[in-house]
Design a protein around this motif. Sequence first.
Motif, PDB file in Angstrom:
ATOM      1  N   PHE A 126     -11.803 -10.391  -8.805  1.00  0.00           N
ATOM      2  CA  PHE A 126     -11.295  -9.182  -8.678  1.00  0.00           C
ATOM      3  C   PHE A 126     -11.324  -8.481  -9.928  1.00  0.00           C
ATOM      4  N   ARG A 163       0.196  -1.619   0.231  1.00  0.00           N
ATOM      5  CA  ARG A 163      -0.245   0.063   0.165  1.00  0.00           C
ATOM      6  C   ARG A 163       1.073   1.019  -0.086  1.00  0.00           C
ATOM      7  N   ARG A 205      -9.306  -1.009  -5.583  1.00  0.00           N
ATOM      8  CA  ARG A 205     -10.785  -0.671  -6.528  1.00  0.00           C
ATOM      9  C   ARG A 205     -11.197   0.875  -6.328  1.00  0.00           C
ATOM     10  N   SER A 206     -10.904   1.085  -4.587  1.00  0.00           N
ATOM     11  CA  SER A 206     -11.409   3.037  -4.359  1.00  0.00           C
ATOM     12  C   SER A 206     -10.824   3.500  -5.399  1.00  0.00           C
ATOM     13  N   GLY A 247      -6.180  -8.604   0.029  1.00  0.00           N
ATOM     14  CA  GLY A 247      -8.030  -8.053   0.053  1.00  0.00           C
ATOM     15  C   GLY A 247      -7.813  -6.729   0.561  1.00  0.00           C
ATOM     16  N   GLU A 248      -6.716  -6.295   1.565  1.00  0.00           N
ATOM     17  CA  GLU A 248      -6.720  -4.757   1.673  1.00  0.00           C
ATOM     18  C   GLU A 248      -6.058  -4.372   0.376  1.00  0.00           C
ATOM     19  N   GLN A 302      -8.758  -3.965  -2.393  1.00  0.00           N
ATOM     20  CA  GLN A 302      -9.389  -2.587  -2.120  1.00  0.00           C
ATOM     21  C   GLN A 302      -9.021  -1.545  -2.220  1.00  0.00           C
ATOM     22  N   THR A 303      -7.980  -1.089  -1.762  1.00  0.00           N
ATOM     23  CA  THR A 303      -6.965   0.039  -2.446  1.00  0.00           C
ATOM     24  C   THR A 303      -7.002   0.717  -3.906  1.00  0.00           C
ATOM     25  N   ASP A 316     -12.969   3.519  -8.560  1.00  0.00           N
ATOM     26  CA  ASP A 316     -13.657   4.785  -7.917  1.00  0.00           C
ATOM     27  C   ASP A 316     -14.008   5.491  -7.784  1.00  0.00           C
ATOM     28  N   HIS A 346     -14.660  -8.298 -11.099  1.00  0.00           N
ATOM     29  CA  HIS A 346     -15.190  -7.012 -10.486  1.00  0.00           C
ATOM     30  C   HIS A 346     -14.931  -5.767 -11.065  1.00  0.00           C
TER      31      HIS A 346
END
Lengths: 225, 265
Positions: free
Chosen positions: B213, B159, B195-196, B188-189, B192-193, B199, B216
């Motif tokens: 993944f 990250r 994916r955001s 997962g973490e 998530q990063t 967005d 999605h």
Amino acid sequence: MYEWDFSVIPMNADLLIMGLYGTIKVFVSAFVIGFPSGLILALMRLSRFKIISIPIGLFIDFLRSTPALILLFWFFFAFPIIIGLMIQAFLAATLTLAIVAAAFYAEIFRAGINSIERGQWESASALGMTRLELLRRVILPQAIKRMIPAFLERTIELLKTTPLMAAVAYSDLLFQAMDIAQKTFRPLEVLTVVAGIYFMMIYPTSLGVRKLERKLAKSGESTVH
Amino acid sequence: MSAILSIKEMKKSFGSLDVLKGIDLEVKESETIVILGASGSGKSTMLRCINFLEMPTSGEIHLNDELVGTVRGKGENTNITYRESDLCSLRTKVGMVFQQFNLFPHMTVLENVMEGQVTVLKRKKIDASNRAKEQLGKVNLLDKIDQYPSHLSGGQQQRVAIARALAMDPKVMLFDEVTSALDPELVGEVLQTIRSLRDEGMTMLLVTHELGFAYHVADRILFLHEGQILEQGTPQDILFHSKQARTKEFLKGHAAFSLPNPETD
Ligand SMILES: Nc1ncnc2c1ncn2[C@@H]1O[C@H](COP(=O)(O)OP(=O)(O)OP(=O)(O)O)[C@@H](O)[C@H]1O
Ligand SMILES: [Mg+2]
């Protein structure tokens, strides 16, 4: 039974101190010139351009495989023929030591730079750094830490090469010692003291290097041999 | 609307090995493209050629309609040369995150994220630090800014690597199997990063083996086979209605040991 008489030492202390000063002067000058030159040579040897890297590589290998004494004589006796000027013993000695040290330092720099993982080069390039920026900011700071023991070892070698300079009458510690020995007929005492002086300068440093090596090896940082 | 990144006839060979055999791709702004393909099909090479970590053997890359490189010569004999400044300026606009996080181990988390901003973009330290903190906040690592990378978990390191790339304000992000080196519980973490990011409208190309993944997040999936784009389409098209035998075979291999659905069993 030989009778030792060390009284010649205090009587000639001023000469010995002058010699020690000469040794330190040529050692420091050679280091100050040789160390950065070593980095420059290493970067040139690592250049992507073969017209730079190959001749520089040969130059480094030549210096590393030529006895320092021959280079000294070359600078002192032969080189002046080309430029038509006599060269001072100090200048010839400094040049010789600096250039030899530079070649050895260059190899240490090169090994250290090469020891840094490719991922570091790539992630730094991926941020847009130029080659020089990434060397300065990312590669060298990591490499130098790993190179410290090798640098110290090489610097001790440099100090141990300085007595060769007495061969062109550069007034270093050994040259002064021989002078005193001849005047006083006490070479045993004088040389014993000179050996002691070198020992006192070098031994604590080597102990320090060994300790540092062990510490770095433990933290997995050292790449020395 | 025209493409933010356009790749024309990009080829790459290593000696006699032709790894990329002509890639054509138009990436629209805010598009998320997932690249699938077997090992050795050229996925990494493709990403690495886009930011010139590997020099493409031929082809053109346009970013925001600007050709990358400098055109030399006239008429028939033009060719593109790449100067260091061309490449560095491209790379500040195309960020990349690697499988092995490749953080700078001699710098703290904050310094890692400031480094490119200060050295490359010449931002003031204070601005770079603020930007870095903003980015690190987004990946939930504000409490780690003074740590060295070796004290972080793999997921945290990755990250930070993402924050480091994003702090440069890139136009396009490349992700090469960024979760493959992670323990399963840390995947997962990082996803998530990403994916955001999607967005928020970041344009992204990502290589991953996480098919769920891909399903999605992808707007488009490319299937790469032996250095060519064999098939492309929406996740539905590629993952469920693939027309190519190679693609089906690849997907079957990936699905071999997936969990059965408890509802239907
Ligand atoms: N620097 C290189 N020199 C020579 N061959 C290379 C180099 N990099 C990649 N290759 C070769 O190019 C081919 C494609 O490699 P690439 O890494 O792009 O595959 P990939 O699709 O990313 O595979 P993986 O899923 O295993 O990561 C492979 O055959 C590889 O051996
Ligand atoms: Mg790969």
